[in-house]
Scaffold this active site. Sequence first.
Site, mmCIF file in Angstrom:
data_model
loop_
_atom_site.group_PDB
_atom_site.id
_atom_site.type_symbol
_atom_site.label_atom_id
_atom_site.label_comp_id
_atom_site.label_asym_id
_atom_site.label_seq_id
_atom_site.Cartn_x
_atom_site.Cartn_y
_atom_site.Cartn_z
ATOM 1 N N SER A 12 7.743 2.016 7.467
ATOM 2 C CA SER A 12 7.333 2.601 8.606
ATOM 3 C C SER A 12 6.252 1.337 9.291
ATOM 4 O O SER A 12 6.004 0.575 8.799
ATOM 5 C CB SER A 12 6.230 3.548 7.912
ATOM 6 O OG SER A 12 4.919 3.734 8.005
ATOM 7 N N LYS A 82 -4.619 6.477 -0.548
ATOM 8 C CA LYS A 82 -4.410 7.788 -0.884
ATOM 9 C C LYS A 82 -2.984 7.573 -0.803
ATOM 10 O O LYS A 82 -3.224 9.636 -1.187
ATOM 11 C CB LYS A 82 -4.559 8.413 0.816
ATOM 12 C CG LYS A 82 -3.809 8.115 2.256
ATOM 13 C CD LYS A 82 -4.726 8.679 3.203
ATOM 14 C CE LYS A 82 -3.914 8.311 4.120
ATOM 15 N NZ LYS A 82 -2.126 9.012 4.339
ATOM 16 N N ASP A 83 -1.805 6.824 -1.158
ATOM 17 C CA ASP A 83 -0.965 7.907 -1.270
ATOM 18 C C ASP A 83 -0.740 7.610 -2.931
ATOM 19 O O ASP A 83 0.971 7.304 -3.329
ATOM 20 C CB ASP A 83 0.264 6.477 -0.608
ATOM 21 C CG ASP A 83 0.174 7.157 1.116
ATOM 22 O OD1 ASP A 83 -0.255 8.248 1.563
ATOM 23 O OD2 ASP A 83 0.882 6.819 1.969
ATOM 24 N N LEU A 129 -2.569 20.720 3.131
ATOM 25 C CA LEU A 129 -3.031 21.643 2.970
ATOM 26 C C LEU A 129 -4.640 21.226 2.866
ATOM 27 O O LEU A 129 -5.335 22.312 2.910
ATOM 28 C CB LEU A 129 -2.350 22.023 0.916
ATOM 29 C CG LEU A 129 -3.317 23.482 1.166
ATOM 30 C CD1 LEU A 129 -3.437 24.220 1.819
ATOM 31 C CD2 LEU A 129 -2.485 23.668 -0.496
ATOM 32 N N ARG A 131 -6.070 19.403 5.203
ATOM 33 C CA ARG A 131 -6.760 19.314 6.408
ATOM 34 C C ARG A 131 -6.485 20.434 7.170
ATOM 35 O O ARG A 131 -7.483 21.148 7.722
ATOM 36 C CB ARG A 131 -5.900 18.173 7.344
ATOM 37 C CG ARG A 131 -6.120 16.668 7.089
ATOM 38 C CD ARG A 131 -4.906 16.164 7.949
ATOM 39 N NE ARG A 131 -5.881 14.479 7.845
ATOM 40 C CZ ARG A 131 -4.647 13.579 7.749
ATOM 41 N NH1 ARG A 131 -3.522 13.707 8.149
ATOM 42 N NH2 ARG A 131 -5.424 12.888 8.219
ATOM 43 N N ASN A 150 5.993 9.510 11.215
ATOM 44 C CA ASN A 150 4.708 7.966 11.325
ATOM 45 C C ASN A 150 4.501 8.372 11.912
ATOM 46 O O ASN A 150 3.895 9.165 13.465
ATOM 47 C CB ASN A 150 5.942 6.142 11.461
ATOM 48 C CG ASN A 150 6.398 6.494 12.714
ATOM 49 O OD1 ASN A 150 6.289 6.686 13.658
ATOM 50 N ND2 ASN A 150 7.668 6.230 12.814
ATOM 51 N N VAL A 151 3.106 7.290 12.739
ATOM 52 C CA VAL A 151 2.052 7.469 14.018
ATOM 53 C C VAL A 151 3.071 7.513 15.517
ATOM 54 O O VAL A 151 2.382 8.697 15.966
ATOM 55 C CB VAL A 151 0.986 6.601 13.293
ATOM 56 C CG1 VAL A 151 0.488 6.584 12.343
ATOM 57 C CG2 VAL A 151 1.589 5.011 13.447
ATOM 58 N N CYS A 242 -1.398 17.182 -9.873
ATOM 59 C CA CYS A 242 -1.353 18.838 -8.980
ATOM 60 C C CYS A 242 -1.327 18.533 -7.111
ATOM 61 O O CYS A 242 -2.222 17.471 -6.966
ATOM 62 C CB CYS A 242 -2.498 19.854 -9.538
ATOM 63 S SG CYS A 242 -3.963 18.898 -9.001
#
Length: 299
Positions: A12, A82-83, A129, A131, A150-151, A242
């Site tokens: 990406s 965060k990934d 979820l 957000r 992608n952005v 989770c």
Amino acid sequence: MNRSIKIGTRKSKLALLQTEIVKHKLKSFFPNLQVEIVKMSTKGDQDQNRPLASFGGKGVFTKELEEALLAGKIDLAVHSAKDLPMEFPEGLGICAVPEREDPRDVIITRDGTGLSDLPDGAVLGTSSLRRELQARQMNPGIQIKVLRGNVHTRMQKLKNGEYDAIVMAAAGLKRSGLTGEEGVCYEYLDPEQFLPAIGQGILAVEGRIGDLKELIGAIHDPVAAEILEAERAILKVIGGGCNAPAAAFTKMDGNRMIIKAMYANDGKHPKYVQITGKTGEETGRKAGERLCQMNNMDM
């Protein structure tokens, strides 16, 4: 340093830009270093239509890169922190954490309407979820529609009128040069009120444990690393595998670390805590334990 290395990344545009950031940092310390960027496709990139939680969650962006690391096909891999899943394959781990970018979330619209002022029925694009729940707390009347890509793709979908508003990470916008895009307006959300994802704005360089210490040590930021350690400690306590939403915003006040965190074990009712401590792992663990108590979870 006269040597060459290979850095793996997703294909990406944002992933490539983030890898270029790491490459530039390395070259600034080691001008003679030869760096080859190896583009790879991950499961998360191949399926752009479903929410990530429906087919594997965080690991869908890392598995192929980790396999290449273990096979010696690449020397480092660059991820959005965060990934990252909580567990790493044996022999691999986070070996460097560069300085953190803006951790905030951003609401983007065509007309400048803020999240709280969007009319009933307005369509907000997000596949998160975390957000969704926080956005609904600010404006219960909005509708949520899944947003992937992608952005640049997400921005174009907004411009095309498929959504009234979308949510994206400020870090991704800034790294992509999209903070001044024509035809859209930006609302940067207070990270203490609309909590970011765990590790949002942080890049994590993954590698083989004990390898390339001199190289990666030069680009490592101890403050960003401790913040990431704290926020990932929250996930470890509550159960990082989770798909229920978790979020955190961590800041330093002198020698004190202050974490505000959120978790909704039932996927519907977020609970919030604020914890102050001295070290990343301990403070994050305490925040996670308190969230478990509030969500009536066994630890």
